[in-house]
Design a protein around this motif. Structure first.
Motif, short mmCIF file in Angstrom:
data_model
loop_
_atom_site.label_atom_id
_atom_site.label_comp_id
_atom_site.label_asym_id
_atom_site.label_seq_id
_atom_site.Cartn_x
_atom_site.Cartn_y
_atom_site.Cartn_z
N ARG A 115 108.55 13.31 -18.62
CA ARG A 115 108.01 12.03 -18.16
C ARG A 115 109.02 11.31 -17.26
N SER A 118 102.63 2.34 -20.33
CA SER A 118 102.22 3.46 -21.18
C SER A 118 100.86 3.25 -21.82
N CYS A 134 99.15 7.03 -28.50
CA CYS A 134 99.66 8.31 -28.01
C CYS A 134 99.27 9.40 -29.00
N ASN A 187 101.33 4.26 -14.30
CA ASN A 187 101.04 4.96 -15.54
C ASN A 187 101.04 6.46 -15.28
#
Length: 301
Positions: free
Chosen positions: A135, A53, A216, A82
């Motif tokens: 995801r 990530s 993030c 990724n």
């Protein structure tokens, strides 16, 4: 203080830092290797897809698996993956540059899940649930396309414990993150090799390794309040009663269905005395003994 004395002090300090870093890495490798062996996470000929990530946990997972790959008595392959979710300002070059320098096979999957989440979730609402589902679906597809036999995630001991207490306090069920499971589409084996590793050690490891951390921007500022509350509780216990945390963690692997209340796990309706002594049975009027011995999982340096 002379120049020679100053140099000697710096050399001693550097040696101590290096020694501590080596001890930390040895501990992480030992705990990761033990978790993999205990739950048979990786087998001969596996192709392990490491989900990267850009956070400290997944960087550490890849680093440790690469080291274990060279030391393990079995042969297995690694591929780092990724998912570029097209978040505004995402530094696209960081991971390809890092992985190319490592020499590990990798794949960057580009899917604009960011726009989907922003379109479907009202402003100010938590995006984690939808983002996670999107995801997960993409990563399962990529695993099939790459021929991966295992999908490795970077969840650690504290993640597992926090999930357990979240389920206990807010969902009224005994459930955590298993170290190994079959994916919800029934096609993949998902593993968590860092299951025995503490977050505190991963933070130290990231500092030592100087991983190029990528924050993030989609959900980093929307920290779940309940998870934060539970995490703070665990941190307080870690400071004041560290054995309590390890006892709680070890309890997840020491379940006695006959001493709980789930009728689906134990046949209470059909329970009858058989006249034979049962050392593992309930002592009825006696208090349960408390765990006082060192944790099985917590390994010494």
């Amino acid at each position: 203080m002379t120049t020679v004395q100053t140099i000697a002090i710096h050399r001693t300090s550097n040696q101590k830092i290096e020694l501590n870093a080596n001890k930390l890495q040895k501990r992480l490798l030992r705990e990761t290797g033990k978790a993999i062996a205990d739950y048979q996470m990786i087998e001969e000929g596996d192709k392990v897809m490491v989900c990267l990530s850009g956070g400290k946990d997944s960087y550490a997972l890849l680093d440790l698996l690469m080291t274990l790959q060279h030391r393990a008595p079995i042969a297995f392959d690694l591929v780092a993956v990724n998912l570029d979710q097209k978040q505004p300002g995402f530094p696209e070059a960081v991971l390809p540059n890092y992985l190319s320098a490592l020499g590990v096979p990798f794949h960057i999957e580009q899917q604009d899940t960011y726009s989907i989440v922003k379109r479907l979730i009202p402003e100010g609402k938590t995006t984690c649930s939808l983002c996670s589902r999107l995801r997960r679906g993409v990563l399962y597809r990529v695993a099939s396309e790459l021929g991966a036999t295992k999908i490795a995630l970077g969840h650690h001991r504290d993640d597992i414990l926090a999930t357990f207490f979240l389920n206990l306090f807010y969902a009224a069920r005994l459930k955590a993150m298993p170290p190994k499971l079959v994916s919800d589409d029934g096609r993949h084996t998902v593993i968590r090799p860092l299951a025995y590793v503490t977050e505190a050690d991963l933070i130290k490891f990231a500092e030592v390794k100087q991983f190029p951390i990528i924050p993030c921007n989609l959900c980093g500022s929307q920290e779940n309040l309940k998870r934060r509350e539970v995490s703070e509780m665990l941190r307080m216990w870690e400071r004041q009663h560290p054995q309590r945390v390890w006892n709680a963690f070890n309890a997840l692997a020491t379940v006695v269905p006959s001493h709980l209340m789930d009728r689906g796990l134990f046949d209470f309706a059909g329970l009858k005395p058989g006249g034979n002594a049962n050392p593992g049975g309930d002592l009825a009027f006696d208090p349960e003994p408390l765990a006082t011995s060192p944790s099985v999982t917590q390994l010494d340096d």
